[in-house]
Motif scaffolding. Structure first.
Motif, PDB file in Angstrom:
ATOM      1  N   ILE A  79      -1.712   8.500  -3.027  1.00 46.89           N
ATOM      2  CA  ILE A  79      -1.562   9.123  -4.335  1.00 46.89           C
ATOM      3  C   ILE A  79      -1.595  10.648  -4.205  1.00 46.89           C
ATOM      4  N   SER A  80      -1.073  11.334  -5.217  1.00 51.76           N
ATOM      5  CA  SER A  80      -1.019  12.797  -5.202  1.00 51.76           C
ATOM      6  C   SER A  80      -2.381  13.395  -5.527  1.00 51.76           C
ATOM      7  N   ARG A  81      -2.492  14.701  -5.329  1.00 48.13           N
ATOM      8  CA  ARG A  81      -3.750  15.398  -5.655  1.00 48.13           C
ATOM      9  C   ARG A  81      -4.070  15.252  -7.140  1.00 48.13           C
ATOM     10  N   PHE A  82      -3.053  15.423  -7.974  1.00 45.01           N
ATOM     11  CA  PHE A  82      -3.246  15.325  -9.415  1.00 45.01           C
ATOM     12  C   PHE A  82      -3.704  13.925  -9.805  1.00 45.01           C
ATOM     13  N   GLN A  83      -3.064  12.900  -9.235  1.00 46.30           N
ATOM     14  CA  GLN A  83      -3.439  11.524  -9.542  1.00 46.30           C
ATOM     15  C   GLN A  83      -4.859  11.220  -9.087  1.00 46.30           C
ATOM     16  N   MET A 229      -3.953  -6.009 -16.218  1.00 43.10           N
ATOM     17  CA  MET A 229      -2.546  -5.655 -15.997  1.00 43.10           C
ATOM     18  C   MET A 229      -2.408  -4.434 -15.094  1.00 43.10           C
ATOM     19  N   VAL A 230      -3.428  -3.567 -15.080  1.00 43.05           N
ATOM     20  CA  VAL A 230      -3.376  -2.354 -14.258  1.00 43.05           C
ATOM     21  C   VAL A 230      -4.008  -2.570 -12.889  1.00 43.05           C
ATOM     22  N   ILE A 231      -5.210  -3.138 -12.860  1.00 44.31           N
ATOM     23  CA  ILE A 231      -5.932  -3.213 -11.578  1.00 44.31           C
ATOM     24  C   ILE A 231      -5.308  -4.191 -10.603  1.00 44.31           C
ATOM     25  N   ILE A 232      -4.453  -5.073 -11.089  1.00 45.63           N
ATOM     26  CA  ILE A 232      -3.792  -6.012 -10.179  1.00 45.63           C
ATOM     27  C   ILE A 232      -2.869  -5.273  -9.214  1.00 45.63           C
ATOM     28  N   GLY A 233      -2.407  -4.081  -9.607  1.00 42.95           N
ATOM     29  CA  GLY A 233      -1.508  -3.316  -8.759  1.00 42.95           C
ATOM     30  C   GLY A 233      -2.187  -2.377  -7.792  1.00 42.95           C
ATOM     31  N   GLY A 234      -3.515  -2.334  -7.791  1.00 42.87           N
ATOM     32  CA  GLY A 234      -4.233  -1.500  -6.838  1.00 42.87           C
ATOM     33  C   GLY A 234      -4.285  -0.034  -7.231  1.00 42.87           C
ATOM     34  N   ILE A 235      -4.643   0.805  -6.265  1.00 40.32           N
ATOM     35  CA  ILE A 235      -4.893   2.220  -6.537  1.00 40.32           C
ATOM     36  C   ILE A 235      -3.650   2.945  -7.033  1.00 40.32           C
ATOM     37  N   GLN A 236      -2.446   2.545  -6.568  1.00 37.07           N
ATOM     38  CA  GLN A 236      -1.245   3.244  -7.037  1.00 37.07           C
ATOM     39  C   GLN A 236      -1.050   3.058  -8.535  1.00 37.07           C
ATOM     40  N   TRP A 237      -1.251   1.837  -9.023  1.00 33.89           N
ATOM     41  CA  TRP A 237      -1.110   1.579 -10.456  1.00 33.89           C
ATOM     42  C   TRP A 237      -2.228   2.254 -11.238  1.00 33.89           C
ATOM     43  N   ILE A 238      -3.437   2.165 -10.728  1.00 34.37           N
ATOM     44  CA  ILE A 238      -4.577   2.782 -11.399  1.00 34.37           C
ATOM     45  C   ILE A 238      -4.364   4.288 -11.522  1.00 34.37           C
ATOM     46  N   ALA A 317      -7.962   8.248  -1.293  1.00 39.93           N
ATOM     47  CA  ALA A 317      -6.601   7.726  -1.191  1.00 39.93           C
ATOM     48  C   ALA A 317      -5.546   8.818  -1.323  1.00 39.93           C
ATOM     49  N   VAL A 318      -5.953  10.085  -1.393  1.00 37.30           N
ATOM     50  CA  VAL A 318      -5.022  11.181  -1.641  1.00 37.30           C
ATOM     51  C   VAL A 318      -4.137  11.464  -0.427  1.00 37.30           C
ATOM     52  N   LYS A 319      -2.975  12.013  -0.702  1.00 37.61           N
ATOM     53  CA  LYS A 319      -2.041  12.392   0.362  1.00 37.61           C
ATOM     54  C   LYS A 319      -2.408  13.781   0.879  1.00 37.61           C
ATOM     55  N   THR A 320      -3.190  13.830   1.913  1.00 39.61           N
ATOM     56  CA  THR A 320      -3.537  15.100   2.553  1.00 39.61           C
ATOM     57  C   THR A 320      -4.110  14.840   3.931  1.00 39.61           C
ATOM     58  N   ASP A 321      -3.908  15.786   4.825  1.00 36.61           N
ATOM     59  CA  ASP A 321      -4.518  15.734   6.151  1.00 36.61           C
ATOM     60  C   ASP A 321      -5.577  16.822   6.302  1.00 36.61           C
ATOM     61  N   VAL A 322      -5.876  17.503   5.198  1.00 38.79           N
ATOM     62  CA  VAL A 322      -6.873  18.575   5.205  1.00 38.79           C
ATOM     63  C   VAL A 322      -7.962  18.225   4.182  1.00 38.79           C
ATOM     64  N   THR A 393     -12.218   4.475 -17.952  1.00 38.98           N
ATOM     65  CA  THR A 393     -13.412   4.330 -17.114  1.00 38.98           C
ATOM     66  C   THR A 393     -13.433   2.971 -16.425  1.00 38.98           C
ATOM     67  N   MET A 394     -13.056   1.929 -17.155  1.00 37.97           N
ATOM     68  CA  MET A 394     -13.068   0.581 -16.584  1.00 37.97           C
ATOM     69  C   MET A 394     -12.090   0.430 -15.427  1.00 37.97           C
ATOM     70  N   ILE A 395     -10.879   0.961 -15.583  1.00 39.14           N
ATOM     71  CA  ILE A 395      -9.895   0.757 -14.511  1.00 39.14           C
ATOM     72  C   ILE A 395     -10.285   1.525 -13.244  1.00 39.14           C
ATOM     73  N   SER A 396     -10.870   2.710 -13.408  1.00 37.59           N
ATOM     74  CA  SER A 396     -11.264   3.480 -12.229  1.00 37.59           C
ATOM     75  C   SER A 396     -12.492   2.891 -11.550  1.00 37.59           C
ATOM     76  N   TRP A 397     -13.496   2.504 -12.347  1.00 39.87           N
ATOM     77  CA  TRP A 397     -14.689   1.917 -11.755  1.00 39.87           C
ATOM     78  C   TRP A 397     -14.391   0.561 -11.118  1.00 39.87           C
ATOM     79  N   SER A 398     -13.387  -0.128 -11.625  1.00 38.50           N
ATOM     80  CA  SER A 398     -13.013  -1.399 -10.995  1.00 38.50           C
ATOM     81  C   SER A 398     -12.570  -1.163  -9.560  1.00 38.50           C
ATOM     82  N   TYR A 399     -11.893  -0.043  -9.324  1.00 34.36           N
ATOM     83  CA  TYR A 399     -11.438   0.297  -7.969  1.00 34.36           C
ATOM     84  C   TYR A 399     -12.626   0.633  -7.074  1.00 34.36           C
ATOM     85  N   TYR A 400     -13.608   1.354  -7.609  1.00 31.98           N
ATOM     86  CA  TYR A 400     -14.799   1.670  -6.815  1.00 31.98           C
ATOM     87  C   TYR A 400     -15.486   0.387  -6.357  1.00 31.98           C
ATOM     88  N   GLY A 401     -15.650  -0.534  -7.303  1.00 34.08           N
ATOM     89  CA  GLY A 401     -16.294  -1.801  -6.961  1.00 34.08           C
ATOM     90  C   GLY A 401     -15.481  -2.614  -5.968  1.00 34.08           C
TER      91      GLY A 401
END
Length: 483
Positions: A79-83, A229-238, A317-322, A393-401
């Protein structure tokens, strides 16, 4: 309801036992000071000084990095920095920014909001450290899913103890964090959010005489479907959904807040004077000052999550090497969450004067009353933002869990599917039940995450300082070449 009562009473001794440890307090000036708050404040102050006041000196640079000014070429990540920032913010900008601020004012007075802002500024340094480490120690792929990227305190805790040649302790601390995070995800990220969103929806639809009365399960089912409907797609959808929802909901809320503030524009000078005077020179003396300070710190920590380590999971999950560069971006999170959004709520409540009418601890009801003082139908706008805040909050915390669950049990498809189903099921339970003791337990789990996490931050502090030195040196050289 009988089932709810059985569950609640069964869980009560467990909740009280865990809370008594995590929220252990000491007496000072007739006040109960929670040691976990001292633990979090000490970390924020330490890293601010240790890293040369990075939160002040590189604020503009953080904005430039977010805008992509210093990016070059393709980097590893999903995902991008903004995302990444929006995913993190979608977890922190929630009911803590509305109900949490209202609670702080109703208990600690208007002065508590000043200390919330101060804590938010210093928390930027803690957020920088944990996110930088999360990316630096992230893991690429697994036996069952070679395309995943996983990061967070679990991984840098193991790395920290491996350096001391204590891998067993590293595994224990990482496992402790993961277990606490899962517990916090189910409660703070699912049960509590669904419950409070339903309560506000109930208020604006006629209360106990309205359509939603006794239909919490229906409201919860609706939210569970939207989340699923969102969390089924993983971090990209979230990340994609968070990148759209967070700016919209923040703008709606801030505009609504400014409208109310504008209606009471004549009261702005007195309100600001009240906030500063009650924060620094309370008439009730040192005890009132400490009460306001402690309440402000507690609500700020609950709101921006700096020191808990949760944001490091999203940013990993961000796109960076720094890693340091995304740590800079992450610093903006507590500022946006606690200094901007929370202060809008605080000004609305203090300027409207509705906090004087309250009779004890109040949450979203106080905020709703304050918004209604500007325009009578504004509680409906508040209901919309409460729903969006809770949903994001729910969709993001679902990813943490999820990341913590797969860390403990492996990244098998059956594990991820089972976790997502259970998370959605708890949303329905949260909206339809009054499970106060389970929420107390899961709140304890959220703050317990800070114990192993901050230990890891201290252990790796010299490493972070060196990485920051190298990053700033490279930045200086690049700037000189351009000029």
């Amino acid at each position: 309801m009988e089932i709810d009562k059985v569950i609640d009473s069964t869980f009560e001794p467990v909740s009280n036992a865990v809370a008594s440890v995590v929220f252990y307090s000491i007496q000072f000036l007739d006040l109960e000071i929670k040691l976990i708050l001292i633990w979090l404040v000490a970390a924020a102050l330490f890293f601010t000084v240790y890293l040369g006041f990075i939160n002040f000196r590189y604020f503009k640079h953080a904005i430039d990095v977010l805008r992509g000014k210093h990016d070059s070429g393709n980097s590893n990540g999903h995902i991008s920095r903004f995302q990444a920032l929006m995913t993190s913010l979608s977890a922190t900008i929630g009911l803590g920014n509305i109900a949490g601020v209202a609670v702080a004012i109703s208990v600690g007075g208007p002065g508590a909001t000043f200390w919330m802002a101060i804590m938010g500024i210093f928390s930027m340094s803690t957020k920088f450290v944990e996110v930088t480490l999360g990316i630096k120690y992230r893991q690429y792929g697994s036996k069952h899913n070679p395309h995943t990227i996983s990061g967070g305190p679990m991984y840098y805790l193991r790395g920290a103890f491996d350096r001391l040649q204590q891998p067993q302790m590293g595994r224990f601390m990482a496992g402790l964090f993961a277990v606490c995070c899962i517990g916090g995800t189910i409660g703070a990220g699912g049960l509590f959010q669904a419950n409070q969103a339903y309560q506000q929806a109930l208020v604006v639809t006629g209360g106990e005489a309205g359509f939603l009365a006794d239909k919490g399960w229906l409201f919860g089912l609706f939210m569970a479907i939207l989340v699923g409907m969102v969390i089924i797609g993983g971090i990209q959808w979230i990340a994609a959904v968070a990148g759209r929802i967070v700016p919209v909901m923040a703008i709606i809320y801030i505009i609504a807040g400014f409208v109310v503030i504008g209606v009471h524009y004549a009261a702005i000078p007195d309100a600001l004077r009240t906030i500063f005077e009650m924060a620094l020179y309370p008439q009730a003396g040192i005890g009132a000052l400490m009460g306001a300070l402690l309440m402000g710190v507690q609500r700020a920590t609950f709101s921006n999550e700096a020191g808990l380590g949760s944001s490091a999971i999203a940013h990993s999950a961000v796109k960076t090497d720094v890693p340091v560069s995304q740590g800079m971006v992450a610093m903006l999170g507590p500022f946006i969450d606690t200094v901007v959004v929370c202060m809008v709520t605080a000004l609305v409540i203090v300027i409207s004067g509705t906090y004087v009418e309250g009779g004890g601890i109040e949450g979203v009801q106080l905020a709703s009353r304050a918004f209604a003082s500007g325009i009578s139908w504004f509680p409906y706008v508040l209901s919309l933002t409460v729903f969006l805040f809770a949903y994001s909050t729910m969709i993001s915390w679902s990813y943490y869990g999820l990341i913590c669950t797969t860390y403990l049990f492996g990244e098998r498809l059956v594990i991820t599917r089972l976790y997502k189903i259970l998370f959605c099921a708890f949303i329905i339970i949260g909206a339809s039940a009054q499970l106060s003791n389970i929420i107390l337990f899961t709140d304890s789990m959220v703050f317990a995450m800070a114990i192993p996490n901050i230990i890891g931050l201290y252990m790796l502090a010299p490493e972070i300082k060196n990485d920051l030195r190298v990053y700033l040196q490279d930045l200086k050289e690049k700037t000189e070449k351009r000029s």
